[in-house]
Motif scaffolding. Structure first.
Motif, PDB file in Angstrom:
ATOM      1  N   LYS A 196     -64.349 -35.611 -19.595  1.00  0.00           N
ATOM      2  CA  LYS A 196     -64.770 -36.602 -20.988  1.00  0.00           C
ATOM      3  C   LYS A 196     -64.536 -37.814 -20.279  1.00  0.00           C
ATOM      4  O   LYS A 196     -63.609 -38.207 -19.214  1.00  0.00           O
ATOM      5  CB  LYS A 196     -63.855 -36.285 -21.823  1.00  0.00           C
ATOM      6  CG  LYS A 196     -64.186 -34.404 -22.509  1.00  0.00           C
ATOM      7  CD  LYS A 196     -63.063 -34.329 -23.626  1.00  0.00           C
ATOM      8  CE  LYS A 196     -61.632 -34.261 -23.005  1.00  0.00           C
ATOM      9  NZ  LYS A 196     -61.789 -32.394 -22.403  1.00  0.00           N
ATOM     10  N   GLY A 242     -70.187 -28.173 -25.934  1.00  0.00           N
ATOM     11  CA  GLY A 242     -70.841 -27.394 -25.194  1.00  0.00           C
ATOM     12  C   GLY A 242     -71.715 -26.695 -26.518  1.00  0.00           C
ATOM     13  O   GLY A 242     -72.336 -25.308 -26.402  1.00  0.00           O
ATOM     14  N   TYR A 260     -72.072 -22.806 -25.351  1.00  0.00           N
ATOM     15  CA  TYR A 260     -71.219 -22.514 -23.984  1.00  0.00           C
ATOM     16  C   TYR A 260     -69.818 -23.102 -23.783  1.00  0.00           C
ATOM     17  O   TYR A 260     -69.399 -22.936 -24.215  1.00  0.00           O
ATOM     18  CB  TYR A 260     -71.585 -23.370 -23.245  1.00  0.00           C
ATOM     19  CG  TYR A 260     -74.010 -23.913 -22.692  1.00  0.00           C
ATOM     20  CD1 TYR A 260     -73.580 -23.234 -21.812  1.00  0.00           C
ATOM     21  CD2 TYR A 260     -74.832 -24.123 -23.783  1.00  0.00           C
ATOM     22  CE1 TYR A 260     -75.119 -23.074 -22.279  1.00  0.00           C
ATOM     23  CE2 TYR A 260     -75.838 -24.115 -23.644  1.00  0.00           C
ATOM     24  CZ  TYR A 260     -76.183 -23.138 -22.852  1.00  0.00           C
ATOM     25  OH  TYR A 260     -77.677 -23.612 -22.487  1.00  0.00           O
ATOM     26  N   ILE A 308     -73.756 -23.585 -15.072  1.00  0.00           N
ATOM     27  CA  ILE A 308     -72.534 -24.162 -15.941  1.00  0.00           C
ATOM     28  C   ILE A 308     -72.082 -24.834 -14.742  1.00  0.00           C
ATOM     29  O   ILE A 308     -70.835 -24.373 -14.475  1.00  0.00           O
ATOM     30  CB  ILE A 308     -73.061 -24.238 -17.341  1.00  0.00           C
ATOM     31  CG1 ILE A 308     -72.392 -25.020 -18.247  1.00  0.00           C
ATOM     32  CG2 ILE A 308     -71.698 -22.863 -17.375  1.00  0.00           C
ATOM     33  CD1 ILE A 308     -71.747 -25.517 -19.337  1.00  0.00           C
ATOM     34  N   ARG A 309     -71.661 -25.842 -14.521  1.00  0.00           N
ATOM     35  CA  ARG A 309     -70.534 -26.591 -14.551  1.00  0.00           C
ATOM     36  C   ARG A 309     -69.684 -27.683 -15.639  1.00  0.00           C
ATOM     37  O   ARG A 309     -70.635 -28.640 -16.259  1.00  0.00           O
ATOM     38  CB  ARG A 309     -70.290 -27.304 -13.446  1.00  0.00           C
ATOM     39  CG  ARG A 309     -70.913 -27.283 -12.288  1.00  0.00           C
ATOM     40  CD  ARG A 309     -71.638 -27.095 -10.426  1.00  0.00           C
ATOM     41  NE  ARG A 309     -71.559 -26.880  -9.683  1.00  0.00           N
ATOM     42  CZ  ARG A 309     -72.444 -25.835  -9.433  1.00  0.00           C
ATOM     43  NH1 ARG A 309     -74.206 -26.197 -10.196  1.00  0.00           N
ATOM     44  NH2 ARG A 309     -73.103 -25.487  -8.800  1.00  0.00           N
ATOM     45  N   CYS A 310     -68.219 -27.593 -15.680  1.00  0.00           N
ATOM     46  CA  CYS A 310     -67.983 -27.773 -16.817  1.00  0.00           C
ATOM     47  C   CYS A 310     -67.882 -30.022 -16.531  1.00  0.00           C
ATOM     48  O   CYS A 310     -67.539 -30.198 -15.188  1.00  0.00           O
ATOM     49  CB  CYS A 310     -66.258 -27.747 -17.169  1.00  0.00           C
ATOM     50  SG  CYS A 310     -66.611 -26.082 -17.955  1.00  0.00           S
ATOM     51  N   CYS A 332     -67.580 -24.386 -22.287  1.00  0.00           N
ATOM     52  CA  CYS A 332     -67.266 -26.130 -22.367  1.00  0.00           C
ATOM     53  C   CYS A 332     -68.774 -27.167 -22.104  1.00  0.00           C
ATOM     54  O   CYS A 332     -70.084 -26.742 -22.343  1.00  0.00           O
ATOM     55  CB  CYS A 332     -66.643 -26.041 -20.685  1.00  0.00           C
ATOM     56  SG  CYS A 332     -67.442 -25.721 -18.985  1.00  0.00           S
ATOM     57  N   ALA A 333     -68.205 -28.691 -22.314  1.00  0.00           N
ATOM     58  CA  ALA A 333     -69.182 -29.174 -21.683  1.00  0.00           C
ATOM     59  C   ALA A 333     -70.075 -29.452 -20.785  1.00  0.00           C
ATOM     60  O   ALA A 333     -69.728 -28.983 -19.495  1.00  0.00           O
ATOM     61  CB  ALA A 333     -68.381 -30.804 -22.345  1.00  0.00           C
ATOM     62  N   TYR A 334     -71.717 -29.627 -20.508  1.00  0.00           N
ATOM     63  CA  TYR A 334     -71.981 -29.065 -20.077  1.00  0.00           C
ATOM     64  C   TYR A 334     -73.062 -30.588 -19.341  1.00  0.00           C
ATOM     65  O   TYR A 334     -73.332 -30.930 -18.401  1.00  0.00           O
ATOM     66  CB  TYR A 334     -73.739 -28.381 -19.923  1.00  0.00           C
ATOM     67  CG  TYR A 334     -74.842 -28.939 -21.070  1.00  0.00           C
ATOM     68  CD1 TYR A 334     -75.766 -29.303 -20.739  1.00  0.00           C
ATOM     69  CD2 TYR A 334     -74.268 -28.574 -22.346  1.00  0.00           C
ATOM     70  CE1 TYR A 334     -77.085 -30.183 -22.027  1.00  0.00           C
ATOM     71  CE2 TYR A 334     -75.138 -28.628 -23.574  1.00  0.00           C
ATOM     72  CZ  TYR A 334     -75.861 -29.507 -23.194  1.00  0.00           C
ATOM     73  OH  TYR A 334     -76.851 -29.736 -24.391  1.00  0.00           O
TER      74      TYR A 334
END
Length: 353
Positions: free
Chosen positions: A74, A148, A153, A69-71, A155-157
């Protein structure tokens, strides 16, 4: 291409599964709300179900592998898409049509555009309600991405973009506005809805009841098999390789057989009869004998043939359909064998079994 088709395939497959599980309750609810179930209603609700699942699959899937996963950042500035649009050439119609920022906004609008139509067709919601529902659903999707998947997760993906929220809401608004063209058609349709009044027993209605009976048997059998295997695995601690499949097979046949027999003998109606608001009239006494004949001439006879592994089960099912088409009162096999007559359960005096 495979990655793009996967969400659509998942939405269709999950829609089919959900449709099977919800079919009998859906039929029962429609008959009680509108007094009938038409092909149009079935197609619209099925489309709504697949569309709702497609919203989920396209916006949240595929889920990333946690280790890879890579954050995602926003985007909280409203109308940022205007600057994005101006960052590409827009000197001609072709350049505008190929502008990726415009395409992104258009796709987000189109994604929620059908929501207005479906809410109008199914739940009879107006423009304001459609827009509000579109906003709430879009906010839920964006928030799920931002968190996430609510903490699954770290952070947000996927990017949380406030402009996506605006575009989705605009799509729901446009869909609601365009659905106003349906008002004359909906008014004519509603004029024929008689949820509290009896309606004729048609071939479609009886076939629908028979299909509901088959679905109840199949789902009950599948559930009984799952419970049987789970009992052996987790309660009796039997290894998976040593599960007694003969026990499971017996359970999958016996449980639906007993349940459908108990229901019909107790009420005089099968699950399908209850769903489509049908009851039966008969001069046979005692009443328990009439109910037994109703059971044996319907889903019960078919189940018994299946239980004894008889190849005649398909012959029995086919004979039931032929008898249904041949009898003017749509009594089918119960009408021919036991002189029973199906009537609408909402009739003021029907003297049910």
């Amino acid at each position: 291409m495979t990655g793009q088709l996967l969400p659509a395939l998942m939405a269709i497959l999950l829609g089919i599964l959900a449709g099977v599980l919800l079919f009998v309750p859906f039929v029962a609810i429609q008959y009680r709300r509108q007094g009938r179930l038409t092909v149009t209603q079935t197609v619209v609700w099925a489309g709504f179900l697949v569309y709702g699942l497609a919203l989920w699959t396209y916006t949240l899937l595929p889920l990333p592998v946690p280790e890879e996963i890579r954050c995602a950042p926003k985007q909280l500035r409203p109308l940022q898409f205007i600057d994005d649009v101006l960052g590409y050439p827009i000197g001609s119609i072709g350049e505008i049509l190929r502008n990726p920022a415009i395409m992104q906004v258009a796709l987000n609008v189109l994604l929620f555009f059908p929501l207005g139509f479906f809410l109008r067709f199914t739940l009879r919601r107006g423009v304001v309600a459609t827009t509000a529902i579109g906003f709430v659903i879009s906010l839920l999707i964006e928030t799920t991405q931002l968190t996430g998947v609510w903490g699954i997760y770290p952070c947000a993906y996927r990017i949380f973009d406030v402009d996506d929220l605006l575009a989705n809401t605009a799509g729901a608004l446009l869909g609601g506005l365009c659905s106003l063209a349906l008002r004359p058609w909906l008014a004519r349709r509603d004029a024929t809805v008689l949820p509290g009044k009896p309606t004729p027993i048609t071939v479609w209605r009886r076939l629908l009841g028979m299909l509901c009976d088959a679905m109840v048997v199949w789902l009950t059998s599948a559930l009984a098999g799952v419970i049987s295997n789970a009992w052996q695995l987790y309660v009796l601690a039997i290894p998976a390789t040593d599960l007694n499949q003969s026990v499971t097979s017996a359970v999958t046949v016996a449980v639906p057989l007993v349940l459908t027999a108990a229901l019909t003998l107790a009420t005089g109606r099968s699950a399908g009869d209850l769903a489509v608001l049908i009851c039966w009239q008969s001069r046979i006494r005692p009443r328990l004998l009439a109910r037994l004949l109703r059971y044996l001439c319907g889903v019960g006879g078919w189940q018994l043939l299946v239980a004894f592994a008889s190849p005649l089960d398909w012959v029995f099912a086919a004979a039931g359909i032929v008898a249904l088409l041949a009898t003017t009162d749509r009594g089918g096999l119960p009408g021919i064998v036991a002189r029973m007559r199906p009537v609408d359960s909402r009739a003021p005096s029907h003297d049910p079994l």
